[in-house]
Design a protein around this motif. Structure first.
Motif, PDB file in Angstrom:
ATOM      1  N   PRO A   1       0.843  -1.219   0.000  1.00 52.35           N
ATOM      2  CA  PRO A   1       0.000   0.000   0.000  1.00 52.35           C
ATOM      3  C   PRO A   1       0.863   1.249   0.000  1.00 52.35           C
ATOM      4  O   PRO A   1       2.024   1.231   0.419  1.00 52.35           O
ATOM      5  N   LEU A   2       0.280   2.345  -0.494  1.00 53.56           N
ATOM      6  CA  LEU A   2       1.026   3.591  -0.589  1.00 53.56           C
ATOM      7  C   LEU A   2       1.472   4.099   0.779  1.00 53.56           C
ATOM      8  O   LEU A   2       2.486   4.799   0.882  1.00 53.56           O
ATOM      9  N   ASP A   3       0.754   3.758   1.844  1.00 49.17           N
ATOM     10  CA  ASP A   3       1.123   4.232   3.182  1.00 49.17           C
ATOM     11  C   ASP A   3       1.995   3.215   3.919  1.00 49.17           C
ATOM     12  O   ASP A   3       2.095   3.239   5.150  1.00 49.17           O
ATOM     13  N   THR A   4       2.657   2.325   3.188  1.00 52.37           N
ATOM     14  CA  THR A   4       3.471   1.293   3.819  1.00 52.37           C
ATOM     15  C   THR A   4       4.615   1.890   4.625  1.00 52.37           C
ATOM     16  O   THR A   4       5.159   2.939   4.277  1.00 52.37           O
ATOM     17  N   ARG A   5       4.976   1.172   5.675  1.00 52.93           N
ATOM     18  CA  ARG A   5       6.149   1.549   6.470  1.00 52.93           C
ATOM     19  C   ARG A   5       7.302   0.573   6.228  1.00 52.93           C
ATOM     20  O   ARG A   5       8.312   0.619   6.911  1.00 52.93           O
ATOM     21  N   VAL A   6       7.136  -0.274   5.212  1.00 54.12           N
ATOM     22  CA  VAL A   6       8.191  -1.227   4.885  1.00 54.12           C
ATOM     23  C   VAL A   6       9.337  -0.529   4.159  1.00 54.12           C
ATOM     24  O   VAL A   6      10.506  -0.767   4.425  1.00 54.12           O
ATOM     25  N   THR A   7       8.996   0.336   3.205  1.00 54.90           N
ATOM     26  CA  THR A   7      10.009   1.087   2.461  1.00 54.90           C
ATOM     27  C   THR A   7       9.578   2.549   2.394  1.00 54.90           C
ATOM     28  O   THR A   7       8.407   2.876   2.620  1.00 54.90           O
ATOM     29  N   PRO A   8      10.507   3.454   2.047  1.00 48.35           N
ATOM     30  CA  PRO A   8      10.157   4.878   1.918  1.00 48.35           C
ATOM     31  C   PRO A   8       9.426   5.213   0.622  1.00 48.35           C
ATOM     32  O   PRO A   8       9.124   6.382   0.391  1.00 48.35           O
ATOM     33  N   ALA A   9       9.161   4.222  -0.231  1.00 47.49           N
ATOM     34  CA  ALA A   9       8.595   4.513  -1.549  1.00 47.49           C
ATOM     35  C   ALA A   9       7.255   5.236  -1.438  1.00 47.49           C
ATOM     36  O   ALA A   9       7.010   6.222  -2.137  1.00 47.49           O
TER      37      ALA A   9
ATOM     38  N   ARG B   1      14.765   4.602  10.246  1.00 42.74           N
ATOM     39  CA  ARG B   1      13.405   5.036   9.899  1.00 42.74           C
ATOM     40  C   ARG B   1      12.556   3.897   9.357  1.00 42.74           C
ATOM     41  O   ARG B   1      11.341   3.894   9.526  1.00 42.74           O
ATOM     42  N   TYR B   2      13.191   2.926   8.704  1.00 39.31           N
ATOM     43  CA  TYR B   2      12.459   1.804   8.108  1.00 39.31           C
ATOM     44  C   TYR B   2      13.229   0.518   8.421  1.00 39.31           C
ATOM     45  O   TYR B   2      14.010   0.027   7.587  1.00 39.31           O
ATOM     46  N   PRO B   3      13.045  -0.039   9.598  1.00 38.53           N
ATOM     47  CA  PRO B   3      13.863  -1.179  10.055  1.00 38.53           C
ATOM     48  C   PRO B   3      13.801  -2.395   9.144  1.00 38.53           C
ATOM     49  O   PRO B   3      14.777  -3.148   9.050  1.00 38.53           O
ATOM     50  N   ARG B   4      12.668  -2.631   8.485  1.00 38.69           N
ATOM     51  CA  ARG B   4      12.513  -3.857   7.713  1.00 38.69           C
ATOM     52  C   ARG B   4      13.137  -3.770   6.318  1.00 38.69           C
ATOM     53  O   ARG B   4      13.422  -4.790   5.694  1.00 38.69           O
TER      54      ARG B   4
END
Length: 737
Positions: free
Chosen positions: A395-403, A424-427
């Motif tokens: 999803p656009l609001d993901t916290r997996v990557t900064p994309a 900022r994005y541990p994963r």
């Protein structure tokens, strides 16, 4: 010389051969390209006469790229570009990134070596000529002879030629100097007595000689300057103008000049005199009354102001805040021009992987498109499939990557190390294993299009210059991706429509072998209005149809379906009536598109056919024990021109073993060729391989017509071969769709 270790004898001989060819032809630079089968591109193997940085954007080029070496290989011809003006007209992308007065020739390598020899000259003296308009037959012969020489070296190599990861750079060398010349010490003493400074540069821009007076004028020590590039070792020369003047001199071989201020207020004039071995630089104090001198070092001096040496000059400003790399700017210009030529999303992905990644030293690419609130990956490079599956559809609001965040706020994000990313994005670092990232939001007119992620296998810091260039490049990628997605959507719609309307299989009839092939154009919309059909009338009668609707778009594909339906509805009537009724249907549809069509009513019992043509190319014919031919038809006008016209009939006997080839014009029409001669050559191929099964025969004819697999138009090809006649019984009548 790039690379380490001992070169194989074949590589060494190829390098020496290229340097010798450059010297003998008087060229300023030369290069050899070879086909990289694994990557599907032409790869630069060896280059001499220009810095490797100049050729970097052209290190690997797809065969379809509109550049001279690709045209030479793809079309198997010598390509000559005699001036910058001709370059702009014929190859605008190359002209944008090489804005210099040069002439060039690209010659294909013969004898099965798929590749090309590229040579460049100063535009006003190519091959020793007095004008750059064109190469004479003798000069063309010399270039072709040089290409044959390169091909022989490759063919005689014990190790098959391959495209290296990094192109090799060789020195052109120079002719031996005349005997009894001055001694080196005498020459050095002569230079030191001159009031001006003397500087020597090699073709890579490194200082090879510096006089004491030059070191004094430059305000530095001679030992510290040797082996460096002036714009890197002297901060006040760290200006794009300086490097640009060097590039202009080394590529065009024209003398150039510029002025620059040595802090705080000493103006110096630099005059550059290039040849095949390097550049001689003359340094002097700029005249105090120089009318072109600006009052402040931050204001550039206009181009074209004459100097005492008679050369146009340009001034470099005071030292900028940070390094401005001219090579990077040329890469941006080159990539911008290349992106304007991309058509489909896959073209955008391939261009970024082939040219953007090497230009910025990146190892990985992920290109995502924003679809329904998610990031759908449309292309990638340098990642395994498992990683891509984990990243696809986030999803656009993901916290997996900064994309998602980069796309939401439109601000690029740069991470120099896994630690910086993990804060900022541990994963993110755990998923990909990469060590540095650049997240570039792709936005068009305030509308998010997607995100381009460049990644690196090692930690890397991003300079302000790199960030600025990458941000600018993201805007160009966004526009290219937006256009490409629209193109793909339109193409998929039309292609699906077209495939649904073409026959899925041909009917089986006793006494007749059949085979058909449809090939979309290799560039462009990939769809069109070409069609074919085989309609069973009864047990001993069949109608063969082939046609071409004008255009390559959805209306063309839709009209093709309507024409096929109209022909099916009247099949079984005399051919002239079938075409006349279909022509009236087109008139009722009030379409602006025209249609060519060839209709053949074939009686398998009597072994004869009756043909009628509406402006369509005539079929090829091969009867057993008779010369092949192109059937002589009296064609009527195209369908859609005049609803009241009639169509002449042409009878044709079909003894057992007769092969008929129906085709659309894409098979015989190509730039610079005669369609009639091409059709006659195909007829000879039809006879030469007449004993082949029809499916392999299709491939033979297509390879003969288009050996490079580069189709500028759609191609439909229908083959029929008569066998033993069926029994004379008749069936219930014509089939209907």
């Amino acid at each position: 010389m790039s690379g380490h270790g001992e070169r194989p004898d074949g590589d060494r001989l190829l390098d020496e051969t290229l340097a010798d060819i450059v010297r003998r032809t008087g060229a300023s630079a030369g290069a050899v390209y070879l086909w990289d089968e694994a990557a599907g591109v032409l790869g630069l193997v060896v280059i001499c006469g220009v810095p490797l940085e100049v050729a970097w954007p052209w290190r690997r080029v797809p065969l379809s790229a509109p550049v001279p070496v690709c045209d030479a290989v793809r079309e198997d011809r010598l390509v000559w570009v005699g001036s910058q003006e001709e370059m702009v007209r014929a190859y605008p992308r190359a002209a944008a990134s090489l804005p210099y007065r040069i002439a060039l020739a690209a010659a294909p390598l013969p004898g099965g070596c798929r590749g090309a020899l590229l040579l460049m000259w100063p535009a006003d003296r190519p091959l020793g000529a007095d004008h750059p308009v064109g190469a004479t037959p003798r000069q063309q012969g010399n270039i072709s002879s040089a290409a044959r020489r390169v091909a022989r070296v490759l063919a005689d190599s014990a190790v098959p030629p391959a495209v290296p990861e990094q192109p090799r750079l060789v020195a052109v060398g120079s002719a031996p100097r005349a005997p009894n010349g001055p001694s080196p010490q005498a020459a050095a003493d002569y230079v030191e007595r001159l009031p001006e400074g003397a500087l020597g540069l090699d073709l890579q821009g490194r200082i090879t000689f510096v006089s004491d007076s030059a070191a004094t004028l430059l305000g530095s020590d001679a030992a510290r300057l040797l082996g460096t590039r002036p714009w890197l070792s002297l901060p006040w020369l760290d200006d794009s103008v300086v490097e640009e003047q060097y590039r202009a001199a080394v590529i065009s071989r024209d003398p150039v000049a510029f002025t620059a201020v040595r802090p705080p207020d000493t103006w110096l004039e630099f005059q550059l005199y290039p040849d095949a071995s390097g550049i001689s630089v003359r340094i002097s104090r700029a005249p105090a009354t120089d009318p072109g001198r600006p009052e402040s070092g931050s204001v550039p001096r206009p181009v074209g102001v004459p100097t005492p040496g008679g050369m146009p000059t340009r001034s470099a400003g005071s030292a900028p805040a940070g390094s401005r790399e001219t090579g990077r700017l040329y890469q941006l210009v080159h990539l911008a021009a290349a992106l304007t030529e991309t058509v489909a999303v896959r073209d955008v992905v391939e261009l970024i992987a082939d040219q953007v990644l090497p230009a910025f030293g990146a190892d990985g690419l992920v290109l995502s498109a924003a679809e329904a609130g998610r990031l759908k990956i449309t292309g990638y490079h340098g990642y395994d499939r498992e990683t891509i599956d984990r990243l696809d559809g986030l999803p656009l609001d993901t916290r997996v990557t900064p994309a998602g965040k980069a796309l939401d706020d439109g601000i690029p994000s740069f991470f120099a190390s896994p630690g910086e990313m993990a804060r900022r994005y541990p994963r993110a670092p755990q998923i990909s294993g990469k060590q540095a990232w650049a997240f570039l939001p792709l936005v068009v007119s305030g509308r998010p299009v997607g995100c381009c992620i460049l990644s690196y296998d090692r930690p890397r810091s991003f300079s302000a210059d790199e960030r600025a260039v990458l941000t600018s490049l993201a805007g160009l990628i966004a526009q290219a991706l937006d256009r490409a997605r629209l193109y793909d959507a339109t193409r998929d719609l039309a292609h699906g429509l077209q495939q649904a309307l073409l026959p899925h299989s041909l009917p089986a009839l006793p006494g007749l072998e059949t085979a058909a092939r449809y090939l979309p154009a290799s560039r462009g919309m990939d769809i069109g209005g070409d069609f074919y059909d085989l309609i069973r009338i009864d047990a001993g009668t069949v109608a063969a149809v082939i046609g071409d609707v004008q255009g390559h778009n959805v209306p063309a594909a839709a009209l093709m379906g309507q024409v096929r339906t109209a022909i099916h509805a009247t099949a079984g009537a005399p051919p002239d009536q079938v075409l006349a009724r279909t022509n009236r249907v087109l008139a009722d549809l009030e379409t602006d598109l025209l249609v060519s069509c060839l209709y053949a009513h074939i009686d398998l019992v009597r072994r004869e056919a009756v043909l009628a043509s509406a402006g369509h190319p005539p079929p090829l014919l091969h009867r057993p024990d008779r010369p092949p031919s192109v059937v002589r038809l009296d064609p009527g006008p195209l369908l859609g021109v005049d609803p009241g016209v009639s169509y002449p009939l042409t009878p044709l006997s079909l003894p057992p073993g007769t092969t008929l080839a129906f085709y659309t014009d894409g098979l015989v029409e190509a730039p610079g060729s005669d369609p009639e001669h091409a059709a006659e050559a195909l007829a000879r191929e039809l006879a030469r391989y007449g004993g082949q099964e029809l499916e392999p025969l299709l491939d033979i004819l297509l390879r003969h017509a288009r050996p490079s697999a580069h189709y500028t138009d759609d191609i439909a090809l229908l083959l029929l071969r008569t066998g033993a006649a069926p029994e004379a019984g008749r069936g219930p009548g014509p089939e209907r769709p």
